[in-house]
Each structure stands twice: as C-alpha cells, then as structure tokens.
Write an enzyme that holds these catalytic residues in place. Structure first.
Site, PDB file in Angstrom:
ATOM      1  N   GLY A   1       2.836  -0.273   1.233  1.00  0.00           N
ATOM      2  CA  GLY A   1       3.476   0.985   0.868  1.00  0.00           C
ATOM      3  C   GLY A   1       2.571   2.194   0.988  1.00  0.00           C
TER       4      GLY A   1
ATOM      5  N   THR B   1      -3.190  -5.789  15.953  1.00  0.00           N
ATOM      6  CA  THR B   1      -2.536  -7.093  15.972  1.00  0.00           C
ATOM      7  C   THR B   1      -1.656  -7.268  14.741  1.00  0.00           C
ATOM      8  OG1 THR B   1      -4.412  -8.033  17.169  1.00  0.00           O
ATOM      9  CG2 THR B   1      -2.935  -9.587  16.056  1.00  0.00           C
TER      10      THR B   1
ATOM     11  N   CYS C   1      -2.389   1.270  -9.097  1.00  0.00           N
ATOM     12  CA  CYS C   1      -3.329   2.000  -8.242  1.00  0.00           C
ATOM     13  C   CYS C   1      -4.192   2.957  -9.049  1.00  0.00           C
ATOM     14  CB  CYS C   1      -2.579   2.778  -7.171  1.00  0.00           C
ATOM     15  SG  CYS C   1      -1.702   1.700  -6.021  1.00  0.00           S
TER      16      CYS C   1
END
Length: 391
Positions: A71, A237, A325
C-alpha cells in the site's frame, strides 16, 4: 497463557487457503514471469489470473491493475506519478488531515518541490469536510486523495459524495483503500474513482504484495524504470508467489464477505457494550454508525496508552495505539489530533481490531483484564496532572 490477537488492522494472519495457493510458486512453478519459455508462461499465467481476480473484486479492467510491493508504494506512486505527469496543468493537491503517513509524508516532500498541498479538516467523528473541499478545489488542482477507511478509528468516508465534486471539476481522484478492502464494497465505477491503492496483508494475504488501480486514460508517470513489467509502469521482476496469494485472498474475501462483515459487527458491538458497562470514563472514537466493523478505538482517560498496551501484552493480549507505521514515534496521533481529542484522550487511546477467530469468551477475558489494568494504572498514573498543564 491465553494469547489473543486484536491488532488485525495492522496485519492479519496468512490464510491457510492462501498459503496453499502460493506454495507451488515457491517450488515447482519458479520461472520468471517475463521469460518466454514454458516456466515463464506458467508464471505469467498465474500473475494474469490474480490480476483478473483483483480487477473483478473492485469492478475494474484487468489492464488497470498494477502490482506493487504494498500500500505504501501504491500511495507514493499515485501521488508522485500524478504530480509529475500533470505539472503543466497545475501544482495543487488536496488530501485530508487524517491520511496514512505514506500520503502525508509524500505530500511534505512534494511541497518542498514546489507543489501546493491543502489538508482538508475532519469533524469530531473523522469525516472529511465536504464544504471545505468545495472551497479549496481550484483550476490548478490536479489530484484529490481521500482514504476510504481510516486505519486508526475505522471511520468510512463519503467517497461517492467526494467523487461527484472532484469529477465536476475534472480532477483526478485517488482513494487509499488499503484498510477498506474487505471492510466495504469497493466498486471503482460506481464510486467514480480514478486511482486506488490496495494491499494483501490486510485481508489474510501475504505481506509485500499490493496494487494500484489506475483508470485507463489517467495520465500518470511510471514508478520504476528498468523493465517492461506492469505495462512498463513498474519495472522489476514480479513477486509471483505473493501476487498469487493476493489474488487468492481477494477471491476468499469476496466469497466470505457477508459472513465476515456480520461477525465483525457482532464482535465490535459486544466489545463496546462490555467496556462501556465495565470501565468508566472512556470515549469510543470514530463515527457511531459509518465505520468499519472490526475496528474499535477507545480513549481511556487518565491512562497512558503505551503502558496499557505493554501490560496487556504481558497478559497475552496484542493491541496497538493506532497505525503500525507510526509505532515507535513519540509524536501524538495526527488523526486523533485532527478529530479534536484532548492530549489526555490521545495519550490514552488504544485500538482493538478483530477477526473471525475471536470469540465472545475471548472478549470477556480481554474486558476483564482491561478493567483491572485500567483501574490499576489510574491509581498511579500522572497523566491527568500532565494533561492539565498541556491543555
């Protein structure tokens, strides 16, 4: 010792079904999805299938889904990508005061680079001011970004109403739906959304997998240069096992949505009724009705929230103060500050977030422990004296 995990808004346990779906892509199907041989074709087929599932989940087209590492990356890309691609049109961005740090912090950086940022205020329940949006939008506005569900208090924003205003002025509209996925129906067509950030680990998928929905025709610059992956918008990748897991998590979430939503409502309602009866002088934060089932933010007046969290952890109960966070930061919550809570209430706030494996017996145990710990802390805590000086 009994262990109860009530921090599902931070992250969820990986689903057994999701893990089972991912396993072959760690072992047997290990090819690079950009390779042309059969190993690569198997991998890219799995990636395409996951992209299709996620697109259907939000009523988007498959080529509008771009995989990211989560996110935070999706939010950063949405804001920086739109800002850099549309600078000739304008340099004004509008976000709410209660956005996730991955929005707030990128806005601070963009401000240093010459962009004008407007932070919309919210009311006491955490709802964005529609009137302020109307007042602040201007010809140079290139993006409005408002989260679907607040990760700290669970308030659900009036996304459709905001979208109608933004679309009237022909401005791009981004929604951080990381906390909203699995909590509310997300239909990008019905809601009028141009860009939307998603993450797997909030819905029992793997960490490190996310996506940015970008409506076809929206002018946005690439996030990473150096490869043709993700339609040349995000080189590197692809994390095939995680992408497969994300798709499976979305599939399960859609399948079980009604059952989970009902269970979350029952658990949250039962928990709130218990603590309001058992523990005096508390405040339930967020909108009374327009909020995510399963997230309950509580201010325990006269208590240091961090002390309460540590003491609960010693009793086997895992909770948090709010955004994962922001853990470790000494700054008080910008969300609760914007909502007008006092310093005492902010310091005493704890977030409880549930999952379907939680039982009423678990809640009874949590409330019993909470009641004892809050009473104990209130006898010895200097919070009230400190709050008087600061307020």
């Amino acid at each position: 010792m009994k262990r109860i995990y009530l921090d599902n808004a931070a992250t969820t346990m990986l689903s057994g079904e999701v893990l089972q779906a991912m396993m072959p892509y760690f072992t047997d199907v290990y090819g690079n999805s950009s390779s042309l041989h059969s190993y690569g074709r198997e991998a890219v087929s799995a990636v395409d299938n996951a992209r299709d599932i996620i697109a259907r989940t939000i009523n988007a087209k498959s080529n509008e889904i771009y995989f990211t590492s989560g996110g935070t990356e999706a939010n950063n890309w949405a804001l920086r990508g739109i800002a850099s691609a549309n600078v000739k049109k304008g340099n004004h961005i509008i976000v709410s005061q209660i956005e996730h740090h991955s929005i707030i912090d990128i806005c601070k950086q963009l401000a240093k680079e010459g962009f004008e940022i407007t932070y919309l205020p919210v009311d006491a329940s955490g709802l964005v001011s529609i009137s302020e949006l109307l007042h602040e939008i201007r010809p140079t506005t290139i993006l409005v970004s408002v989260m679907a569900v607040n990760n700290e208090v669970g308030t659900i924003q009036n996304i459709r109403a905001i979208s109608e205003i933004v679309k009237f002025y022909n401005v791009n509209f981004h929604v951080d739906a990381v906390q909203g996925l699995g909590v509310m129906p997300l239909d990008v067509e019905a809601l009028g959304i141009d860009l939307m950030s998603l993450s797997a680990h909030k819905i029992h998928g793997p960490k490190g997998a996310g996506a940015l929905y970008v409506r076809n025709g929206v002018n946005i610059n690439p996030f990473m240069i150096g490869g043709e992956q993700e339609h040349s918008k995000r080189g590197g990748t692809q994390n095939v096992p995680a992408i497969v897991g994300f798709g499976k998590a979305c599939e399960i979430n859609q399948r079980d949505f009604e059952f989970r939503d009902k269970k979350m409502f029952e658990l949250s309602t039962y928990f709130i009724s218990k603590i309001e009866y058992e523990i005096p002088d508390i405040k339930i934060n967020g909108h009374v009705h327009q909020k995510a089932n399963g997230i309950v933010s509580v201010s325990f007046r006269g208590v240091e929230g961090e002390n309460l969290i540590m003491m609960l952890d010693m009793q086997g109960i895992a909770v948090s103060t709010g955004s994962a966070c922001a853990s470790g930061s000494l700054e008080k919550s910008h969300v609760l500050t914007a909502m007008g809570l006092t310093n005492e209430e902010i310091r005493g706030t704890v977030r409880f977030s549930f999952d379907i494996n939680i039982t009423r017996d678990d809640i009874d145990y949590v409330v019993r422990v909470l009641s004892e710990l809050v009473a104990k802390l209130r006898k010895t805590s200097p919070v009230k004296a400190k709050a008087k000086k600061e307020n």
